[in-house]
Design a protein around this motif. Structure first.
Motif, PDB file in Angstrom:
ATOM      1  N   CYS A  18      -6.543   5.487  -0.026  1.00 35.07           N
ATOM      2  CA  CYS A  18      -7.013   4.789   1.397  1.00 35.07           C
ATOM      3  C   CYS A  18      -6.360   3.631   1.481  1.00 35.07           C
ATOM      4  O   CYS A  18      -6.043   3.144   2.765  1.00 35.07           O
ATOM      5  CB  CYS A  18      -8.467   4.475   0.971  1.00 35.07           C
ATOM      6  SG  CYS A  18      -9.484   3.964   2.386  1.00 35.07           S
ATOM      7  N   GLU A  19      -6.292   2.950   0.408  1.00 37.91           N
ATOM      8  CA  GLU A  19      -5.403   1.479   0.510  1.00 37.91           C
ATOM      9  C   GLU A  19      -3.870   1.795   1.005  1.00 37.91           C
ATOM     10  O   GLU A  19      -3.423   0.873   1.898  1.00 37.91           O
ATOM     11  CB  GLU A  19      -5.421   0.918  -0.838  1.00 37.91           C
ATOM     12  CG  GLU A  19      -4.747  -0.585  -0.813  1.00 37.91           C
ATOM     13  CD  GLU A  19      -4.556  -1.023  -2.208  1.00 37.91           C
ATOM     14  OE1 GLU A  19      -3.647  -1.995  -2.577  1.00 37.91           O
ATOM     15  OE2 GLU A  19      -5.284  -0.932  -3.242  1.00 37.91           O
ATOM     16  N   TYR A  21      -3.129   3.806   3.292  1.00 39.82           N
ATOM     17  CA  TYR A  21      -3.261   4.126   4.945  1.00 39.82           C
ATOM     18  C   TYR A  21      -3.661   2.897   5.484  1.00 39.82           C
ATOM     19  O   TYR A  21      -3.166   2.323   6.563  1.00 39.82           O
ATOM     20  CB  TYR A  21      -4.432   5.175   5.150  1.00 39.82           C
ATOM     21  CG  TYR A  21      -4.021   6.498   4.841  1.00 39.82           C
ATOM     22  CD1 TYR A  21      -3.149   7.141   5.991  1.00 39.82           C
ATOM     23  CD2 TYR A  21      -4.199   7.495   4.028  1.00 39.82           C
ATOM     24  CE1 TYR A  21      -3.023   8.565   5.826  1.00 39.82           C
ATOM     25  CE2 TYR A  21      -4.053   8.706   3.700  1.00 39.82           C
ATOM     26  CZ  TYR A  21      -3.157   9.206   4.892  1.00 39.82           C
ATOM     27  OH  TYR A  21      -2.766  10.679   4.844  1.00 39.82           O
ATOM     28  N   GLN A  22      -4.705   2.098   4.824  1.00 41.93           N
ATOM     29  CA  GLN A  22      -5.178   0.966   5.433  1.00 41.93           C
ATOM     30  C   GLN A  22      -4.165  -0.215   5.528  1.00 41.93           C
ATOM     31  O   GLN A  22      -3.861  -0.896   6.429  1.00 41.93           O
ATOM     32  CB  GLN A  22      -6.322   0.369   4.579  1.00 41.93           C
ATOM     33  CG  GLN A  22      -7.451   1.256   4.580  1.00 41.93           C
ATOM     34  CD  GLN A  22      -8.313   1.300   5.630  1.00 41.93           C
ATOM     35  OE1 GLN A  22      -8.608   0.229   6.185  1.00 41.93           O
ATOM     36  NE2 GLN A  22      -8.655   2.524   6.202  1.00 41.93           N
ATOM     37  N   LEU A  27      -6.569   2.691  10.029  1.00 40.87           N
ATOM     38  CA  LEU A  27      -7.852   2.139   9.626  1.00 40.87           C
ATOM     39  C   LEU A  27      -8.841   3.229   9.911  1.00 40.87           C
ATOM     40  O   LEU A  27     -10.170   2.977   9.261  1.00 40.87           O
ATOM     41  CB  LEU A  27      -8.353   0.827  10.771  1.00 40.87           C
ATOM     42  CG  LEU A  27      -6.958  -0.408  10.479  1.00 40.87           C
ATOM     43  CD1 LEU A  27      -7.494  -1.526  11.239  1.00 40.87           C
ATOM     44  CD2 LEU A  27      -6.830  -0.678   9.279  1.00 40.87           C
ATOM     45  N   SER A  30     -10.886   6.724   6.495  1.00 38.14           N
ATOM     46  CA  SER A  30     -11.724   6.355   5.428  1.00 38.14           C
ATOM     47  C   SER A  30     -11.670   7.281   4.193  1.00 38.14           C
ATOM     48  O   SER A  30     -11.040   8.339   4.056  1.00 38.14           O
ATOM     49  CB  SER A  30     -13.222   6.337   6.007  1.00 38.14           C
ATOM     50  OG  SER A  30     -13.516   7.855   6.244  1.00 38.14           O
TER      51      SER A  30
END
Length: 139
Positions: A18-19, A21-22, A27, A30
């Motif tokens: 997730c990190e 992608y973020q 965003l 999830s």
């Protein structure tokens, strides 16, 4: 930096994925979305350095005629180090016996994919539910 490639989705690495992608601005990815898309992917590539996921890629395929590559993403802090090329090369190697491999590049990254042998389609088509993506990607 030593990069190890893993070919299996590991839910214990979910926060790290997730990190990735973020950090790249994706965003809407999830933990729930990531779990769903990776569990439904036929081929997974995770780039790991010092035990942490720093890049991901995945593909769907029938194993013979067609495949589609999705989400070649590298953590912002590790970009421009050849990790994206490593991930894409690994995905293409896993798909080497598949007749046709498709992908849709994010805007501005087309040259990256061309360097790996990908070419524009003459007859490619798509539909998007999101109007912003329709404006960005469709003629």
């Amino acid at each position: 930096m030593e990069i190890k490639i893993h070919h299996k989705f590991d839910s214990n690495k979910l926060d790290e994925i997730c990190e990735v992608y973020q950090s790249a601005g994706w965003l809407k990815h999830s933990n729930e979305v990531i779990t769903k898309v990776f569990q439904r992917s036929d081929i997974v590539t995770l780039a790991i350095s010092d035990g942490r996921v720093i890049g991901v890629g995945r593909a769907l395929t029938d194993g013979v005629f067609n495949a589609a590559i999705y989400d070649v993403v590298v953590h912002l802090g590790y970009q421009k180090n050849g990790i994206g090329s490593l991930i894409l090369s690994d995905l293409l190697e896993q798909l080497k016996d598949v007749s046709c491999v498709h992908l849709i590049s994010t805007t501005g990254n087309e040259e990256f994919y061309r360097k790996h042998g990908m070419k524009k389609l003459k007859t490619g088509m798509a539909r998007y539910l999101n109007s912003c993506l329709t404006e960005e990607y469709l003629e």
